[in-house]
Design an enzyme around this catalytic site. Structure first.
Site, PDB file in Angstrom:
ATOM      1  N   SER A 141       0.834  -1.190   0.000  1.00 40.24           N
ATOM      2  CA  SER A 141       0.000   0.000   0.000  1.00 40.24           C
ATOM      3  C   SER A 141       0.880   1.256   0.000  1.00 40.24           C
ATOM      4  O   SER A 141       1.712   1.437  -0.887  1.00 40.24           O
ATOM      5  CB  SER A 141      -0.954  -0.031   1.198  1.00 40.24           C
ATOM      6  OG  SER A 141      -1.976   0.913   1.068  1.00 40.24           O
ATOM      7  N   GLU A 231      -9.960  -4.327  -5.473  1.00 39.33           N
ATOM      8  CA  GLU A 231      -9.345  -3.248  -4.704  1.00 39.33           C
ATOM      9  C   GLU A 231      -9.257  -1.968  -5.511  1.00 39.33           C
ATOM     10  O   GLU A 231      -9.072  -1.966  -6.726  1.00 39.33           O
ATOM     11  CB  GLU A 231      -7.968  -3.653  -4.192  1.00 39.33           C
ATOM     12  CG  GLU A 231      -6.862  -3.757  -5.205  1.00 39.33           C
ATOM     13  CD  GLU A 231      -5.504  -3.676  -4.523  1.00 39.33           C
ATOM     14  OE1 GLU A 231      -5.250  -2.664  -3.854  1.00 39.33           O
ATOM     15  OE2 GLU A 231      -4.724  -4.624  -4.647  1.00 39.33           O
ATOM     16  N   HIS A 261      -7.891  -5.125  -1.045  1.00 42.10           N
ATOM     17  CA  HIS A 261      -6.669  -4.363  -0.815  1.00 42.10           C
ATOM     18  C   HIS A 261      -5.879  -4.905   0.370  1.00 42.10           C
ATOM     19  O   HIS A 261      -6.404  -5.061   1.465  1.00 42.10           O
ATOM     20  CB  HIS A 261      -7.013  -2.889  -0.570  1.00 42.10           C
ATOM     21  CG  HIS A 261      -5.819  -2.036  -0.265  1.00 42.10           C
ATOM     22  ND1 HIS A 261      -4.904  -1.676  -1.221  1.00 42.10           N
ATOM     23  CD2 HIS A 261      -5.378  -1.488   0.899  1.00 42.10           C
ATOM     24  CE1 HIS A 261      -3.956  -0.937  -0.674  1.00 42.10           C
ATOM     25  NE2 HIS A 261      -4.225  -0.808   0.614  1.00 42.10           N
TER      26      HIS A 261
END
Length: 292
Positions: A141, A231, A261
């Protein structure tokens, strides 16, 4: 313990509700730390608190690790939350698959410390590790953005690069154009959380100047990009993989069906997430850590 994919998806959706506006950032941080206390690492995992490049870190190892190799894990959390504790499960599974110790760095977080503070921390940590071990960098991320920015900084300065980059659900378009254009259903990543985090990380910097997706990518080490089917950051992960390919950077894109995600942090609950981490770890070992 392994749970059905649909059940964990529902739990993730419910657990993500306090993330983003209007919940205060301090509450978001405490919420994610509290959730991480439920995580379970594989038997035989060793967790050691340590200093790395002037920052706190956790060294997470499976039994009999190869200490001549290392993985530096740069944690996600929208640039504003999370810590080595929230990513301990991910790190433990990655250590088992890669055969190397995984160092999870406690990078400084925005808005208190905007760009380039986290990149500075990662740079110092990598310098400390590479003095004694061949090191790959993995980022999930927001940590994926930091990993890319670290590699780009070192490339531009003519300094040694990481042995490889593993990017999980990376934030790489800091203009937010691609994430805003996505129309699917991500049970974890709310738009406000992404937007607030990127804004806090940028501080007063221009998104186009910092965004890794808008940089020249030639000359980077091998890169594996993993993005999930469901995601918000899937479009920018896929665009990044295309741009890396066009720049001649070796590597691959892996699309993870059925996942959301950063599902890697639920590797203790979701077999599909555990397999994704295993694939990442084996790739790191084969592409980077197995090399002389």
């Amino acid at each position: 313990m392994r749970l059905p994919l649909g059940l964990v998806r529902a739990v993730v959706r419910a657990g993500s509700r306090p993330l983003g506006r209007p919940v205060p950032l301090a509450v978001q941080r405490r919420w994610l730390e509290a959730q991480s206390l439920l995580g379970r690492v594989p038997a035989g995992t060793s967790v050691l608190r340590a200093d790395l490049g002037g920052r706190a870190a956790e060294r997470v190892s499976a039994p009999d690790p190869d200490r001549s190799r290392a993985v530096l894990l740069l944690h996600g959390g929208a640039f504003t939350t999370c810590s080595p504790r929230t990513h301990r499960v991910f790190a433990a599974h990655l250590a088992a698959a890669s055969g190397a110790p995984v160092w999870v760095l406690d990078t400084r977080r925005a808005p208190e410390h905007p760009h380039p503070a986290a990149v500075d921390d990662a740079d110092a940590a990598l310098a400390a590790l590479e003095a004694t071990a061949r090191t790959a960098v993995v980022g999930d991320s927001a940590g994926g953005a930091v990993a890319l920015l670290l590699a780009l900084r070192r490339r531009d300065a003519g300094r040694p690069l990481p042995a490889a980059l593993g990017l999980v659900s990376p934030v790489c378009d800091l203009t937010l154009e691609l994430s805003r254009s996505w129309t699917g259903d991500d049970p974890l990543l709310r738009p406000s959380w992404v937007e607030d985090g990127v804004r806090a990380y940028l501080g007063g910097a221009a998104a186009e100047d910092v965004s890794p997706l808008h940089a020249g990518l030639a000359g980077l080490p091998p890169v594996l990009v993993q993005v999930s089917e469901h995601e918000r950051l899937r479009p920018e992960g896929e665009r990044l993989a295309d741009r890396l390919r066009e720049a001649g950077v070796p590597g691959d894109l892996q699309l993870l069906p059925g996942l959301w995600h950063d599902a890697h942090v639920q590797a203790d609950l979701v077999p599909e997430a555990a397999e994704a981490v295993a694939v990442l770890g084996r790739w790191v070992r084969a592409q980077a850590l197995a090399q002389p």
